[in-house]
Design a protein around this motif. Structure first.
Motif, PDB file in Angstrom:
ATOM      1  N   THR A  31      -1.029   5.874  -7.073  1.00  0.00           N
ATOM      2  CA  THR A  31      -1.048   7.294  -6.769  1.00  0.00           C
ATOM      3  C   THR A  31       0.251   7.716  -6.094  1.00  0.00           C
ATOM      4  OG1 THR A  31      -2.384   9.081  -5.819  1.00  0.00           O
ATOM      5  CG2 THR A  31      -2.209   7.063  -4.530  1.00  0.00           C
ATOM      6  N   VAL A  65      -1.458  10.415 -10.797  1.00  0.00           N
ATOM      7  CA  VAL A  65      -2.113   9.112 -10.741  1.00  0.00           C
ATOM      8  C   VAL A  65      -1.770   8.393 -12.037  1.00  0.00           C
ATOM      9  CG1 VAL A  65      -4.331   7.890 -10.684  1.00  0.00           C
ATOM     10  CG2 VAL A  65      -3.970   9.908  -9.242  1.00  0.00           C
ATOM     11  N   PHE A 113      -7.640   9.585  -7.716  1.00  0.00           N
ATOM     12  CA  PHE A 113      -7.410   8.164  -7.472  1.00  0.00           C
ATOM     13  C   PHE A 113      -8.712   7.379  -7.488  1.00  0.00           C
ATOM     14  CE2 PHE A 113      -6.498   4.634  -4.383  1.00  0.00           C
ATOM     15  CZ  PHE A 113      -5.660   3.911  -5.215  1.00  0.00           C
TER      16      PHE A 113
END
Length: 169
Positions: A82, A70, A121
Motif C-alpha cells: 500500500t 494498493v 488494503f
C-alpha cells in the motif's frame, strides 16, 4: 471536491492499457487496487520480468508508494503493498493458481470484499489469503495438476466457513 467514485480493482488488459499511458497513476484519481502478474508489473514499471521476480517486495512497495494505489503483485508468495509502505506476503506458492482465469477469481474476491466495506488494503490482503487457501484446498482434493479457475469457486465458501468456525472456538 474529493473523488466520490467507487474504488476500482484493475486487472489484466486494463493494466496493459495503463502501461501505455505516460504517468497514468496521476490521471487515475480514484482509489484503486492493481493486480498485476510479473509480466504486467514489468510493463507498468518499465523493468524486466526477471527484475520484478528478483525484487518482488521492493518493487511492489515502491510502486504502491509512487502510484498511491494498493498493489497486488501476483505469483508465488503474492505481495500486497500500500501507499504508506505497509506490505503483506502470502505464504502460498501454488502453481495451480497460475492457470488461466484464477486471477479473475482473485479480482472478484477482492472487489466483493471492497463492496462489503473493507479498506482497500484489507480487502486485497484478505482476498489474497482466501484465494490462496481456496487453491490449497483444491490442491489437497485434486492434486497438483489440472486446477481450473472454476475449481476455486466452490472452495471459497468452504474456506470462509472454516475461518468463521475457527474464530468461534
Amino acid at each position: 471536491m474529493p473523488d466520490s467514485s467507487p474504488a476500482l480493482v484493475v486487472d489484466a488488459d486494463a493494466l496493459n492499457v495503463l502501461a501505455q499511458i505516460p504517468n497514468w497513476w496521476q490521471k487515475l484519481g480514484q482509489d484503486a487496487i492493481l493486480t498485476p502478474h510479473p509480466g504486467e508489473m514489468a510493463r507498468l514499471t518499465g523493468v524486466s520480468v526477471a527484475e520484478v521476480q528478483e525484487q518482488r517486495l521492493e518493487i511492489a512497495r515502491k510502486a504502491a508508494m509512487e502510484w498511491r494505489k494498493v498493489v497486488v503483485l501476483k505469483g508465488a508468495y503474492t505481495v500486497v503493498a500500500t501507499s504508506d509502505g505497509r506490505a503483506r506476503i502470502s505464504q502460498v506458492a501454488n502453481p495451480g493458481l497460475a492457470s488461466a482465469g484464477t486471477g479473475d477469481v482473485l479480482s472478484g474476491v477482492i472487489a466483493g470484499l471492497v463492496a462489503q466495506g473493507l479498506s482497500l488494503f484489507d480487502a486485497a490482503a484478505c482476498g489474497v489469503y482466501l484465494h490462496g487457501q481456496s487453491g490449497e484446498m483444491v490442491r489437497r482434493e485434486m492434486g497438483d495438476a489440472g486446477m481450473l479457475a472454476g475449481d476455486l469457486l466452490p472452495a471459497l465458501p468452504k474456506v470462509i466457513k472454516g475461518i468463521k468456525q475457527a474464530g468461534k472456538s
